[in-house]
Design an enzyme around this catalytic site. Structure first.
Site, short mmCIF file in Angstrom:
data_model
loop_
_atom_site.label_atom_id
_atom_site.label_comp_id
_atom_site.label_asym_id
_atom_site.label_seq_id
_atom_site.Cartn_x
_atom_site.Cartn_y
_atom_site.Cartn_z
N GLY A 119 7.24 5.93 58.06
CA GLY A 119 6.48 5.31 56.97
C GLY A 119 6.07 6.25 55.87
N GLY A 120 6.31 7.58 56.04
CA GLY A 120 5.82 8.55 55.07
C GLY A 120 6.79 8.84 53.94
N GLY A 224 -2.74 4.03 59.14
CA GLY A 224 -2.58 5.11 60.11
C GLY A 224 -1.58 4.71 61.17
N HIS A 225 -1.04 5.70 61.89
CA HIS A 225 0.01 5.37 62.85
C HIS A 225 -0.51 4.69 64.11
CE1 HIS A 225 -1.26 9.27 64.34
NE2 HIS A 225 -0.70 9.90 63.34
N LYS A 405 6.94 20.16 57.48
CA LYS A 405 5.81 19.69 56.69
C LYS A 405 5.74 20.32 55.31
CE LYS A 405 4.12 17.03 59.93
NZ LYS A 405 4.24 15.55 59.79
#
Length: 507
Positions: A119-120, A224-225, A405
């Protein structure tokens, strides 16, 4: 994740829940999604901070270790127990405590689904599309490597392990378009996409639904996950998977290249009969760089394992939170879930897992600090560890946690220090992983990195590389040992065909 912010006292007038319900009904959110949001909202109105001080928890000092479990299994395993298209013995002989009798890898895989959180957008790296579509190695994107891993496992074990991507409203279209072009066979499968829900932003002053007429989409945010559980339930996918004979679900982030479907972990989880496990469940010994990540603890009041995220730690306990000798194990977000036990747990709690609230205070337009402040209410999927009576955790090798990241990570990954295996996994090829620190001013965003590093230097013999100022890497550059390169000007300095070894110099 921003620090937890205390909610204002509930206003004298009762905030009608119908305002939120009407808005969510109009958006087509399921009852499960609405129930999860309602739990979070009620905590907000009651002034629940979600903070967990150190006095309420005990640190976790010991956990089972994957290496020890594998060693125990191999000592007693009959390697002939599993020979149907398998090339090795399976990790659950009868004489390992708590494990099932030997079974075939293929049989377990038929009962398994792999779910990747997708989803990011990778906005911290300057991306505006699904982060999984970023090219990471040898012309392959995260999504290519994930898809090829699934296909390799299916072919090797003649067993169609299920594959699911959890997309958000920001990543669904781009992801499906890429799959349609590159992996159309996966896109055609049943339930390949699980859609993340949306969450209402809450006006921080009134505790009513946030309004922003200029950009109505900004009235919503990701939940949120932890939303994986209401998404599975509300979409009907949980029931469909169970009906299809799927019992075990492995969940991980799409940008964690170490999070592959490990058969030893699968066999251990299946044999343990636990409802939930954090890596084979994803817990590693913490390093200094991990000190801000959520850590495992044991709640004093009931003895259950729990996950404490940084936003759940009071300011006065921050030094304890970051003490890696006290809180030794952190969450890699690699989780294993028994779907039948998840279903039973949800049924027992009226369809809503009692996940702790994480509050983030932002502005309704995150790019405009003059817009009204709002609360974004989130949950973490690892927090479900406290919702199961029989949850557990296993210490896994550091290689199971290799997220990309930053552009530092990407720079190292694209070098010869790493290689792609036959199984489409990315593994360390060098004697040790290089420590990369690039100047954020010039390399923070992917387009900046690609402009200054069209050719990533050889890092096979690199221990550390620090770059200060703009340095443009062209063909034939090699870094050996510990190297610092400094350019004090704002004009990029080009390097080509040079080897730097154990040196700190101005270029």
């Amino acid at each position: 994740m921003s620090a937890a912010v205390a909610a204002p006292p509930a206003p004298a007038e009762v905030i009608p829940w119908e305002l939120f319900k009407t808005k969510m009904d109009k958006a087509g959110l399921s009852e499960a999604a609405q129930g999860a949001f309602k739990l979070n909202y009620e905590q907000l109105v009651r002034g629940v901070t979600g903070l967990v001080p150190d006095r309420d928890i005990d640190s976790v000092q010991e956990l089972p270790r994957l290496e020890a479990l594998k060693a125990s299994a191999e000592e007693g395993a009959d390697i002939k127990a599993c020979r149907r298209r398998c090339c090795r013995g399976c990790l659950h002989p009868a004489d390992v405590p708590g494990l099932l009798p030997p079974a075939c890898c293929a049989d377990l895989l038929k009962q398994t689904a792999v779910l990747k959180l997708n989803g990011g957008l990778g906005t911290s790296m300057g991306l505006e599309k699904a982060k999984s579509l970023l090219e990471v190695k040898g012309g392959k994107t995260f999504l290519d490597l994930i898809a090829e891993q699934i296909k390799y496992t299916r072919q090797k074990y003649d067993s169609k392990v299920r594959f699911v991507l959890m997309n958000s409203f920001s990543t669904s279209a781009d992801t499906k378009a890429y799959l349609r072009k590159s992996h159309s066979d996966l896109l055609e499968e049943r339930d390949v996409e699980l859609m993340q829900n949306m969450s209402c932003k809450v006006d921080a002053a009134t505790l009513k639904p946030a309004e922003y007429s200029e950009h109505p989409d900004m009235e919503w945010c990701p939940p949120g996950h932890g939303d994986i559980y209401p998404s599975l339930l509300g979409s009907g996918m949980l029931d469909r998977l169970i009906d299809d004979g799927i019992t075990y679900l492995f969940v991980s982030n799409s940008d964690n290249l170490g999070a592959t479907l490990d058969l030893d972990l699968l066999a251990y989880f299946a044999g343990s009969d636990k409802g939930f496990m954090m890596e084979a469940s994803g817990v590693c010994e913490r390093e200094v760089s991990d000190k801000k990540g959520g850590h495992l603890a044991r709640r004093k009041k009931d003895g259950r394992l729990m996950l404490r995220e940084s936003a759940m730690c009071p300011d006065e306990d921050k030094s304890l939170f970051e003490d890696i000798t006290l809180h030794k194990f952190f969450n890699t977000n690699n989780l294993w879930v028994n779907l039948r036990k998840l279903k039973a747990t949800l049924d027992a709690s009226d369809g809503v897992l009692q996940l702790p609230l994480i509050k983030n205070k932002k502005t309704v337009n995150p790019r405009d600090s003059s817009t009204p402040p709002v609360f974004q209410l989130e949950t973490a999927m690892g927090s479900a560890i406290e919702c199961f009576d029989d949850a557990g955790a296993v210490v896994v090798p550091r290689s199971r946690f290799a997220p990309v990241k930053t552009c530092n990570d990407l720079f190292a990954l694209r070098s010869d220090a790493y290689k792609v295996t036959e199984e489409s996994t990315v593994v360390l090829a060098a004697p040790s992983p290089p420590l990369i620190k690039l100047d954020d001013k010039h390399y923070k965003l992917v387009d900046q990195l690609e402009a200054l590093a069209p050719e990533v230097p050889s890092l096979y013999h690199c221990k550390s590389l620090t770059v200060k100022g703009p340095v443009r890497f062209l063909a034939g550059v090699a870094i050996r040992g510990d190297v610092t390169l400094t350019n004090i000007t704002e004009t990029p300095v080009e390097l080509r065909g040079r080897t730097f070894e154990d040196v700190s110099l101005e270029v």
